[in-house]
Motif scaffolding. Structure first.
Motif, PDB file in Angstrom:
ATOM      1  N   ALA A 419      74.702  71.700 -26.112  1.00  0.00           N
ATOM      2  CA  ALA A 419      74.354  72.025 -24.725  1.00  0.00           C
ATOM      3  C   ALA A 419      75.504  71.788 -23.736  1.00  0.00           C
ATOM      4  O   ALA A 419      75.797  72.674 -22.915  1.00  0.00           O
ATOM      5  N   PRO A 420      76.199  70.627 -23.757  1.00  0.00           N
ATOM      6  CA  PRO A 420      77.300  70.438 -22.798  1.00  0.00           C
ATOM      7  C   PRO A 420      78.388  71.500 -22.929  1.00  0.00           C
ATOM      8  O   PRO A 420      78.905  72.005 -21.923  1.00  0.00           O
ATOM      9  N   THR A 421      78.743  71.845 -24.181  1.00  0.00           N
ATOM     10  CA  THR A 421      79.747  72.892 -24.402  1.00  0.00           C
ATOM     11  C   THR A 421      79.250  74.229 -23.885  1.00  0.00           C
ATOM     12  O   THR A 421      80.008  75.000 -23.261  1.00  0.00           O
ATOM     13  N   SER A 422      77.979  74.519 -24.124  1.00  0.00           N
ATOM     14  CA  SER A 422      77.386  75.770 -23.646  1.00  0.00           C
ATOM     15  C   SER A 422      77.382  75.831 -22.120  1.00  0.00           C
ATOM     16  O   SER A 422      77.727  76.861 -21.535  1.00  0.00           O
ATOM     17  N   PHE A 423      77.007  74.725 -21.477  1.00  0.00           N
ATOM     18  CA  PHE A 423      77.005  74.688 -20.009  1.00  0.00           C
ATOM     19  C   PHE A 423      78.406  74.920 -19.447  1.00  0.00           C
ATOM     20  O   PHE A 423      78.579  75.613 -18.431  1.00  0.00           O
ATOM     21  N   ARG A 424      79.427  74.337 -20.129  1.00  0.00           N
ATOM     22  CA  ARG A 424      80.805  74.482 -19.633  1.00  0.00           C
ATOM     23  C   ARG A 424      81.345  75.889 -19.854  1.00  0.00           C
ATOM     24  O   ARG A 424      82.046  76.438 -19.003  1.00  0.00           O
ATOM     25  N   SER A 425      81.039  76.478 -21.008  1.00  0.00           N
ATOM     26  CA  SER A 425      81.666  77.760 -21.367  1.00  0.00           C
ATOM     27  C   SER A 425      80.949  78.975 -20.777  1.00  0.00           C
ATOM     28  O   SER A 425      81.601  79.911 -20.299  1.00  0.00           O
ATOM     29  N   ILE A 426      79.611  79.001 -20.810  1.00  0.00           N
ATOM     30  CA  ILE A 426      78.889  80.170 -20.295  1.00  0.00           C
ATOM     31  C   ILE A 426      77.943  79.811 -19.158  1.00  0.00           C
ATOM     32  O   ILE A 426      77.232  80.677 -18.651  1.00  0.00           O
ATOM     33  N   GLY A 427      77.954  78.550 -18.748  1.00  0.00           N
ATOM     34  CA  GLY A 427      77.150  78.143 -17.608  1.00  0.00           C
ATOM     35  C   GLY A 427      75.666  78.012 -17.945  1.00  0.00           C
ATOM     36  O   GLY A 427      75.216  78.383 -19.032  1.00  0.00           O
ATOM     37  N   VAL A 428      74.915  77.487 -16.997  1.00  0.00           N
ATOM     38  CA  VAL A 428      73.470  77.380 -17.164  1.00  0.00           C
ATOM     39  C   VAL A 428      72.851  78.763 -17.288  1.00  0.00           C
ATOM     40  O   VAL A 428      71.905  78.976 -18.051  1.00  0.00           O
ATOM     41  N   SER A 429      73.413  79.737 -16.571  1.00  0.00           N
ATOM     42  CA  SER A 429      72.860  81.095 -16.599  1.00  0.00           C
ATOM     43  C   SER A 429      72.932  81.690 -17.999  1.00  0.00           C
ATOM     44  O   SER A 429      71.944  82.228 -18.523  1.00  0.00           O
ATOM     45  N   GLY A 430      74.094  81.598 -18.659  1.00  0.00           N
ATOM     46  CA  GLY A 430      74.236  82.125 -20.010  1.00  0.00           C
ATOM     47  C   GLY A 430      73.407  81.351 -21.022  1.00  0.00           C
ATOM     48  O   GLY A 430      72.807  81.932 -21.935  1.00  0.00           O
ATOM     49  N   THR A 431      73.358  80.025 -20.853  1.00  0.00           N
ATOM     50  CA  THR A 431      72.573  79.182 -21.763  1.00  0.00           C
ATOM     51  C   THR A 431      71.090  79.529 -21.676  1.00  0.00           C
ATOM     52  O   THR A 431      70.403  79.664 -22.697  1.00  0.00           O
TER      53      THR A 431
END
Length: 491
Positions: A419-431
């Motif tokens: 989740a932290p990597t996902s939030f950083r790379s594609i943001g909350v919107s992409g996640t």
């Protein structure tokens, strides 16, 4: 005659006796909710400049996700405990590592000790993840089973809310001790209740089974018929068991039986759905997630408590709708609301990032986000646990819960760790977009796999998976009668 006199002297109704039996497990699951949510406040406090323990970003992700890895070890132990030690003793023993974990966390002075404390909590959670739905289902009568199993969702929400409140108003060490107290109360209440009747019947303790069953259910005509079906069914299994059959041969037979592999397959999808919908990610990372969703327009701790309040209120609502409506109805209502809300939130965040939403309205994504919390808490949170307690036949309940629980723990680790990597790379919107798509896919599979179990006895559900029932899980009455006669003759 003695047993009948014993039940006739009961002054407390069966419902309240079942409630007492279930309440110990419920308190444990409140502690589990606190375990999941505590990083949301712990990590926030440990980011302060004068913190007692210095953490890196890698430490933070491991503290939040290590529960998932250690769940596996607890789940591997759980089938042995459930089969050999019983539901009651396994519940009691599972409180010990959890209490030890919170105590260790309260005195931690470096990241290694923090991780060790979380590992102990995760091990206890793993044992209880397999044990809780089985225990609640076996303590409950069919008319109350749905509501009691829905209390697992209520317990999670209560624990998350409590952990965040304690972590907001108390220093994290004090908050850890307060959260750990739930396990001490759980141990006391579990010790006041008897072993579950199905486990006693499976071990051939028929007199104890009758006493436990009548203590929990009273001795009405309906409950007495259910008791006799349970006893006759187990006696028949004992007669037909081949003593010289090897363990390997026995397991080969089990995995080929539809009453084993069908429920296991369903629960795999259930627990993948549970985690991929963000069920454990949101409480672990509420503050940074909501900070992005609100665009900084609402204070982080305020938005966290708003999310907790919506989750808590929805969990209470879920207890009522799970008891009133079918499992399928509640689950797919939750899935639809969750998927739509996640995709709308994702779209609004993208539009805001590209400047299509004015600054005065940058808080708008909060609305579908709260609808997302409502959707997953009303359907996706309670129903997998309700189904887990109902769907496995007694003979395979321990091993089935263990296998499906493995998927829960693996997905827990994978989703929370990434989740932290996902939030950083594609943001909350992409996640959120990814979570929405995968939630819809899992929901599609379950639409065709999941039968309706509301109002059915555990024996009727077992008969359905053996192939003697309709598509709604309604067992053909003549088939049940035939099996009951066979069981009586076999016993």
């Amino acid at each position: 005659m003695t047993e009948v006199v014993y039940t006739q002297r009961q002054k407390i109704s069966p419902f309240y006796r079942q409630l007492l039996a279930v309440s110990g497990v419920v308190l444990y699951m409140i502690g589990t909710g606190a375990n999941i949510a505590f990083p949301g406040v712990l990590l926030q406090q440990l980011r302060e400049p004068d913190t007692a323990v210095q953490l890196t970003e890698e430490h933070e992700s491991w503290i939040a996700s290590i529960l998932g890895l250690c769940l596996i070890s607890g789940i591997l132990v759980a089938p042995f405990g459930l089969q050999r030690l019983g539901r009651r003793l396994t519940n009691q023993l599972s409180t010990l590592p959890a209490m030890g974990g919170w105590a260790l966390l309260a005195v931690a002075k470096d990241p290694g000790v923090l991780l060790a404390s979380r590992a102990l909590q995760g091990f206890g959670m793993g044992v209880q993840a397999a044990c809780a739905p089985v225990s609640i289902a076996e303590y409950s009568s069919p008319e109350h089973r749905g509501a009691f199993l829905a209390t697992i969702a209520f317990s999670f929400a209560t624990g998350m809310f409590t952990a965040h409140v304690f972590g907001t108003i108390l220093y994290w060490r004090t908050a850890a001790l307060a959260c750990g107290s739930f396990y001490a109360l759980s141990l006391i209440l579990i010790s006041l209740t008897p072993e579950t009747p199905p486990f006693l019947a499976s071990k051939g303790s028929y007199s104890e089974c009758r006493r436990s069953f009548r203590w929990l259910r009273g001795n009405t005509d309906k409950s007495e018929r259910e008791l006799e079906v349970l006893l006759n069914s187990e006696q028949n299994k004992v007669v037909n068991t081949k003593a010289d059959e090897s363990k390997l041969k026995m397991y080969r037979k089990i995995i080929k039986k539809p009453e084993f592999y069908k429920p296991t397959f369903i629960m795999m999808f259930m627990f993948i759905l549970f985690q991929i919908s963000g069920m454990t990610v949101v409480p672990s990372y509420t503050v940074p997630m909501m900070n992005e969703v609100t665009g900084g327009s609402i204070k982080p701790y305020t938005s966290m408590l708003i999310v907790d309040a919506v989750r808590f209120a929805t969990a209470i609502f879920a207890c009522f709708i799970t008891d009133k409506f079918g499992r399928r109805t509640v689950l797919f209502f939750g899935i639809i609301v969750t998927v739509v809300s996640l995709l709308i939130t994702s779209l609004l965040l993208y539009l805001r990032d590209f400047g299509f939403i004015p600054n005065d309205y940058k808080w708008i994504p909060v609305i579908p986000t709260l609808m997302y919390i409502f959707g997953k808490t009303s359907g996706i949170l309670p129903i997998p646990w309700a189904i887990a307690g109902e769907i496995f036949p007694l003979a395979y309940r321990s091993i089935g819960s263990g296998i499906s629980g493995m998927f829960l723990s693996i997905m827990f680790f994978v989703v929370v760790k990434t989740a932290p990597t996902s939030f950083r790379s594609i943001g909350v919107s992409g996640t959120f977009c990814i979570y929405g798509i995968f939630t819809a896919v899992c929901g599609g599979f379950l639409y065709f796999l999941l039968p309706e179990t509301k109002g059915k006895t555990l024996y009727e559900i077992e008969c359905y998976f053996k192939g003697i029932g309709d598509n709604n899980g309604k067992v053909k009455s003549e088939s049940v009668k035939m099996l009951e006669v066979e069981n009586v003759e076999g016993g």
